[in-house]
Design a protein around this motif. Structure first.
Motif, mmCIF file in Angstrom:
data_model
loop_
_atom_site.group_PDB
_atom_site.id
_atom_site.type_symbol
_atom_site.label_atom_id
_atom_site.label_comp_id
_atom_site.label_asym_id
_atom_site.label_seq_id
_atom_site.Cartn_x
_atom_site.Cartn_y
_atom_site.Cartn_z
ATOM 1 N N GLU A 1 0.837 -1.214 0.000
ATOM 2 C CA GLU A 1 0.000 0.000 0.000
ATOM 3 C C GLU A 1 0.866 1.255 0.000
ATOM 4 N N LEU A 2 1.899 1.227 0.835
ATOM 5 C CA LEU A 2 2.807 2.381 0.931
ATOM 6 C C LEU A 2 3.596 2.585 -0.354
ATOM 7 N N PHE A 3 3.983 1.456 -0.979
ATOM 8 C CA PHE A 3 4.874 1.500 -2.143
ATOM 9 C C PHE A 3 4.245 0.752 -3.324
ATOM 10 N N PRO A 4 3.177 1.325 -3.914
ATOM 11 C CA PRO A 4 2.502 0.622 -5.011
ATOM 12 C C PRO A 4 3.428 0.302 -6.183
ATOM 13 N N ARG A 5 4.463 1.119 -6.400
ATOM 14 C CA ARG A 5 5.417 0.850 -7.487
ATOM 15 C C ARG A 5 6.101 -0.498 -7.287
ATOM 16 N N GLY B 1 16.710 4.374 -9.186
ATOM 17 C CA GLY B 1 17.209 4.818 -7.878
ATOM 18 C C GLY B 1 16.091 5.046 -6.872
ATOM 19 N N GLY B 2 15.023 5.681 -7.349
ATOM 20 C CA GLY B 2 13.890 5.965 -6.455
ATOM 21 C C GLY B 2 13.213 4.696 -5.979
ATOM 22 N N GLU B 3 13.069 3.732 -6.907
ATOM 23 C CA GLU B 3 12.432 2.460 -6.547
ATOM 24 C C GLU B 3 13.317 1.673 -5.577
ATOM 25 N N GLN B 4 14.635 1.746 -5.774
ATOM 26 C CA GLN B 4 15.546 1.072 -4.844
ATOM 27 C C GLN B 4 15.456 1.686 -3.449
ATOM 28 N N GLN B 5 15.298 3.010 -3.404
ATOM 29 C CA GLN B 5 15.141 3.679 -2.101
ATOM 30 C C GLN B 5 13.862 3.191 -1.416
ATOM 31 N N MET B 6 12.789 3.088 -2.179
ATOM 32 C CA MET B 6 11.522 2.594 -1.629
ATOM 33 C C MET B 6 11.679 1.155 -1.132
ATOM 34 N N LEU B 7 12.416 0.349 -1.899
ATOM 35 C CA LEU B 7 12.611 -1.048 -1.526
ATOM 36 C C LEU B 7 13.421 -1.158 -0.227
ATOM 37 N N ALA B 8 14.453 -0.329 -0.107
ATOM 38 C CA ALA B 8 15.269 -0.346 1.118
ATOM 39 C C ALA B 8 14.414 0.025 2.331
ATOM 40 N N MET B 9 13.490 0.965 2.132
ATOM 41 C CA MET B 9 12.606 1.379 3.225
ATOM 42 C C MET B 9 11.594 0.276 3.549
ATOM 43 N N ALA B 10 11.041 -0.346 2.505
ATOM 44 C CA ALA B 10 10.064 -1.429 2.716
ATOM 45 C C ALA B 10 10.719 -2.590 3.462
ATOM 46 N N ARG B 11 11.928 -2.926 3.059
ATOM 47 C CA ARG B 11 12.656 -4.021 3.708
ATOM 48 C C ARG B 11 12.880 -3.704 5.195
ATOM 49 N N ALA B 12 13.246 -2.460 5.482
ATOM 50 C CA ALA B 12 13.459 -2.049 6.879
ATOM 51 C C ALA B 12 12.151 -2.126 7.678
ATOM 52 N N LEU B 13 11.046 -1.733 7.063
ATOM 53 C CA LEU B 13 9.753 -1.751 7.764
ATOM 54 C C LEU B 13 9.325 -3.172 8.114
ATOM 55 N N MET B 14 9.740 -4.142 7.312
ATOM 56 C CA MET B 14 9.391 -5.538 7.592
ATOM 57 C C MET B 14 10.098 -6.064 8.840
ATOM 58 N N SER B 15 11.100 -5.331 9.315
ATOM 59 C CA SER B 15 11.785 -5.712 10.569
ATOM 60 C C SER B 15 11.029 -5.190 11.795
ATOM 61 N N LYS B 16 9.887 -4.519 11.582
ATOM 62 C CA LYS B 16 9.100 -3.943 12.685
ATOM 63 C C LYS B 16 9.948 -2.976 13.521
ATOM 64 N N PRO B 17 10.498 -1.934 12.902
ATOM 65 C CA PRO B 17 11.354 -1.024 13.676
ATOM 66 C C PRO B 17 10.578 -0.274 14.746
ATOM 67 N N ARG B 18 11.187 -0.137 15.909
ATOM 68 C CA ARG B 18 10.653 0.766 16.934
ATOM 69 C C ARG B 18 11.203 2.164 16.648
ATOM 70 N N LEU B 19 12.458 2.182 16.192
ATOM 71 C CA LEU B 19 13.094 3.433 15.770
ATOM 72 C C LEU B 19 13.741 3.185 14.410
ATOM 73 N N LEU B 20 13.340 3.987 13.424
ATOM 74 C CA LEU B 20 13.870 3.845 12.061
ATOM 75 C C LEU B 20 14.893 4.950 11.821
ATOM 76 N N LEU B 21 16.119 4.557 11.460
ATOM 77 C CA LEU B 21 17.176 5.511 11.130
ATOM 78 C C LEU B 21 17.246 5.611 9.614
ATOM 79 N N LEU B 22 16.949 6.779 9.091
ATOM 80 C CA LEU B 22 16.933 6.969 7.626
ATOM 81 C C LEU B 22 18.110 7.850 7.225
ATOM 82 N N ASP B 23 19.010 7.314 6.397
ATOM 83 C CA ASP B 23 20.202 8.059 6.004
ATOM 84 C C ASP B 23 20.074 8.567 4.566
#
Length: 236
Positions: free
Chosen positions: A121-125, A139-161
């Protein structure tokens, strides 16, 4: 008690002091941003929190527990997840496999399914490209994928670089909209970003790093209206 407390953090690369005793905190539910020019120490700060680099001195507390010297994998287990600069997706794996990799420590199969649906839902692409090799994404899709992968870890605190680095302006807007949605869904975020204008527009509070020291900190909206900040970081 703050969710994250960084106290007097000192990091050196040889003779160069990259961080000169910085201190700041992140409260639960906040979006905090660290802004500053290249070489100010922003990425070094995130790497120190994740224990990817050696600290000279100082301490890091996460949810009241000292994690200063905890190994990087144990820090991830605590729910402190970093999306690295430059995306770093597994290029020879499909989009779906990359997303699934984010959940490899989890056992809650039903919830994993729900979280994957939320990522789509967050990343329809990404949903349109599940079987595509990740290395072939833009590049943009890879950034979305890196974020989606991180979210699947159930972060309590997400560090975005530097999530917007190298992206076209329209994609930068999209990434920042997604960061806001992640925040609204209950994830606390520490954002390192060169695009100070965008970062300040979505953050609660901000800290400005200059050559390894915090030059200023405060409410993001106030800093966005501060003349000195505007001149240095917002192009007037």
């Amino acid at each position: 008690m703050s969710m994250l407390e960084v106290k007097d953090l000192v990091v050196s690369y040889g003779a160069i002091k990259a961080l000169k005793g910085i201190s700041f905190s992140v409260e639960q539910g906040e979006v905090i941003t660290l802004i500053g020019s290249n070489g100010a120490g922003k990425t070094t700060t995130l790497h120190s929190i994740s224990n990817l680099i050696k600290k000279e001195s100082g301490s890091i507390l996460f949810e009241g527990e000292d994690i200063t010297n905890l190994s990087a994998d144990k820090i991830v287990n605590r729910g402190l997840i970093q999306v690295p600069e430059g995306r770093r997706v597994f290029a020879n794996m499909s989009v779906r496999e990359n997303i699934e990799m984010g959940a490899y420590l989890r056992k809650d199969k039903e919830q994993i399914k729900k979280d994957m649906e939320w990522c789509y839902e967050l990343f329809p692409r990404l949903k349109e490209r599940l079987s595509q090799m990740s290395g072939t994404l833009s590049g943009g899709e890879q950034q979305m994928l890196a974020m989606a992968r991180a979210l699947m870890s159930k972060p309590r605190l997400l560090l975005l670089d530097e999530p917007s680095m190298g992206l076209a302006p329209i994609l930068v807007d999209e990434i920042f909209n997604i960061v806001q949605k992640i925040s609204k869904a209950g994830t606390t975020i520490l954002l390192v970003e060169q695009n100070a204008f965008k970062a300040l527009s979505i953050a609660n509070r901000a800290y400005i790093l200059e050559t390894g020291s915090i030059a200023k900190g405060g409410n993001a909206a106030d800093l966005a209206n501060d003349d000195a900040v505007r001149k240095a970081y917002l192009g007037g």
